[in-house]
Write a protein that holds these residues in place. Structure first.
Motif, PDB file in Angstrom:
ATOM      1  N   UNK A  44      51.430  39.327  42.624  1.00 39.31           N
ATOM      2  CA  UNK A  44      52.302  40.079  43.333  1.00 39.31           C
ATOM      3  C   UNK A  44      51.499  41.693  43.046  1.00 39.31           C
ATOM      4  N   UNK A  45      51.110  42.224  44.036  1.00 38.28           N
ATOM      5  CA  UNK A  45      50.649  43.471  44.194  1.00 38.28           C
ATOM      6  C   UNK A  45      51.935  44.507  43.898  1.00 38.28           C
ATOM      7  N   UNK A  46      51.859  45.427  42.774  1.00 40.52           N
ATOM      8  CA  UNK A  46      52.919  46.373  42.867  1.00 40.52           C
ATOM      9  C   UNK A  46      52.769  47.525  43.404  1.00 40.52           C
ATOM     10  N   UNK A  50      48.676  47.937  39.829  1.00 37.83           N
ATOM     11  CA  UNK A  50      49.317  47.306  38.872  1.00 37.83           C
ATOM     12  C   UNK A  50      49.500  45.898  39.540  1.00 37.83           C
ATOM     13  N   UNK A  51      49.078  44.455  38.955  1.00 42.29           N
ATOM     14  CA  UNK A  51      49.445  43.410  39.506  1.00 42.29           C
ATOM     15  C   UNK A  51      50.200  42.403  38.502  1.00 42.29           C
ATOM     16  N   UNK A  52      50.918  41.693  38.776  1.00 42.17           N
ATOM     17  CA  UNK A  52      51.815  40.757  37.999  1.00 42.17           C
ATOM     18  C   UNK A  52      51.241  39.052  38.654  1.00 42.17           C
ATOM     19  N   UNK A  53      50.812  38.428  37.521  1.00 42.76           N
ATOM     20  CA  UNK A  53      50.685  37.018  37.702  1.00 42.76           C
ATOM     21  C   UNK A  53      51.895  36.398  37.153  1.00 42.76           C
ATOM     22  N   UNK A  54      52.719  35.780  37.704  1.00 40.12           N
ATOM     23  CA  UNK A  54      53.866  34.811  37.357  1.00 40.12           C
ATOM     24  C   UNK A  54      54.030  33.765  37.569  1.00 40.12           C
ATOM     25  N   UNK A  63      50.248  40.557  33.166  1.00 38.57           N
ATOM     26  CA  UNK A  63      50.070  41.744  33.937  1.00 38.57           C
ATOM     27  C   UNK A  63      48.727  42.341  34.047  1.00 38.57           C
ATOM     28  N   UNK A  64      48.377  42.672  35.212  1.00 35.47           N
ATOM     29  CA  UNK A  64      46.665  43.404  35.214  1.00 35.47           C
ATOM     30  C   UNK A  64      46.859  44.907  35.836  1.00 35.47           C
ATOM     31  N   UNK A  65      46.195  45.776  34.819  1.00 33.07           N
ATOM     32  CA  UNK A  65      46.207  47.168  35.126  1.00 33.07           C
ATOM     33  C   UNK A  65      44.968  47.308  35.784  1.00 33.07           C
ATOM     34  N   UNK A  66      44.588  47.909  36.804  1.00 31.17           N
ATOM     35  CA  UNK A  66      43.372  48.415  37.233  1.00 31.17           C
ATOM     36  C   UNK A  66      43.136  49.931  37.184  1.00 31.17           C
ATOM     37  N   UNK A  67      41.828  50.190  36.516  1.00 26.68           N
ATOM     38  CA  UNK A  67      41.449  51.594  36.206  1.00 26.68           C
ATOM     39  C   UNK A  67      40.418  51.818  36.691  1.00 26.68           C
ATOM     40  N   UNK A  68      40.073  52.761  37.450  1.00 27.18           N
ATOM     41  CA  UNK A  68      38.822  53.052  38.066  1.00 27.18           C
ATOM     42  C   UNK A  68      38.789  54.665  38.053  1.00 27.18           C
ATOM     43  N   UNK A  69      37.353  54.842  38.182  1.00 25.29           N
ATOM     44  CA  UNK A  69      36.925  56.354  38.057  1.00 25.29           C
ATOM     45  C   UNK A  69      37.565  57.172  39.305  1.00 25.29           C
ATOM     46  N   UNK A  83      44.555  43.399  30.466  1.00 21.61           N
ATOM     47  CA  UNK A  83      45.652  42.445  30.616  1.00 21.61           C
ATOM     48  C   UNK A  83      46.595  42.387  29.593  1.00 21.61           C
ATOM     49  N   UNK A  84      47.773  42.237  30.087  1.00 18.92           N
ATOM     50  CA  UNK A  84      49.056  42.314  29.123  1.00 18.92           C
ATOM     51  C   UNK A  84      49.769  41.290  29.238  1.00 18.92           C
ATOM     52  N   UNK A  85      50.654  40.737  28.247  1.00 17.83           N
ATOM     53  CA  UNK A  85      51.477  39.774  28.506  1.00 17.83           C
ATOM     54  C   UNK A  85      53.011  40.251  29.026  1.00 17.83           C
TER      55      UNK A  85
END
Length: 198
Positions: A44-46, A50-54, A63-69, A83-85
């Motif tokens: 899911x695209x939050x 921030x994205x969640x694989x469930x 949980x996937x957090x995208x960080x870019x310049x 990546x976090x749980x």
């Protein structure tokens, strides 16, 4: 009936679910299934960062957090994924840099193992998971996994990633690998953009 284990199969399919070009799509950004088509999980695209694989039951796997310049030349800067749980504990990371970011992703698994997901040239549709850089000039590295991309709906441009994993990857490494395929898709097809895949 118990759910299939998401990281037990040696092959899974990560892809954009089919949709109508004429109606607004409100489903998951990506779906994970077995090769036979049994649903395993959804992404899911939050908020585009921030994205969640469930699992199909709703249990959060990653949980996937995208960080870019941030800046006027953001597309040229590095991209990092954390990546976090479900308990917000860090379980891995991925990163890419360079003009063509989808040439190589650097991965870090929960135990700290460093892996690389690489394609040999910009025209290739296959990425290989290795511990060492295939382009370093040394002996060919052992291939621990493969990702092959295809376009399943040319009309809309829907992408599918066939993911193969060797028995040498444990469950946590497979989790990082599958999460990195989600990141690969986000690099190739940024949310909300209709540009051609990289």
């Amino acid at each position: 009936m118990t759910e299939p284990d998401l990281f037990a199969p040696e092959a899974v399919v990560v892809g954009q679910p089919k949709r109508s070009k004429w109606r607004t799509y409100r489903g998951p950004a990506l779906a994970v299934s077995t090769v036979e088509g049994t649903p395993l999980a959804e992404v899911t695209d939050i908020d585009h960062t921030h994205f969640v694989l469930a699992r199909t039951s709703g249990e959060v796997v990653v949980r996937i957090e995208k960080r870019s310049w941030i800046g006027p030349f953001q597309q040229f800067g590095p991209v990092r994924f954390r990546f976090t749980d479900g308990a917000d504990r860090e379980i891995g990371a991925a990163g890419a840099r360079g003009l063509i970011k989808s040439l190589q992703l650097s991965l870090r698994t929960e135990p700290g193992r460093q892996l690389l997901l690489t394609r040999l040239n910009p025209a290739s549709v296959e990425w290989r998971l290795t511990e060492t850089d295939p382009g370093s000039g040394g002996p060919p590295p052992e291939i621990l996994g493969r990702v092959t991309v295809s376009t399943v709906d040319p009309w809309i441009g829907l992408q599918q990633y066939d993911v193969e994993m060797t028995p040498r990857l444990d469950a946590s490494e497979r989790r990082t690998f599958v999460a990195s395929v989600v990141c690969l898709h986000l690099i190739r097809r940024p949310p909300g953009e209709g540009s051609a895949p990289a």
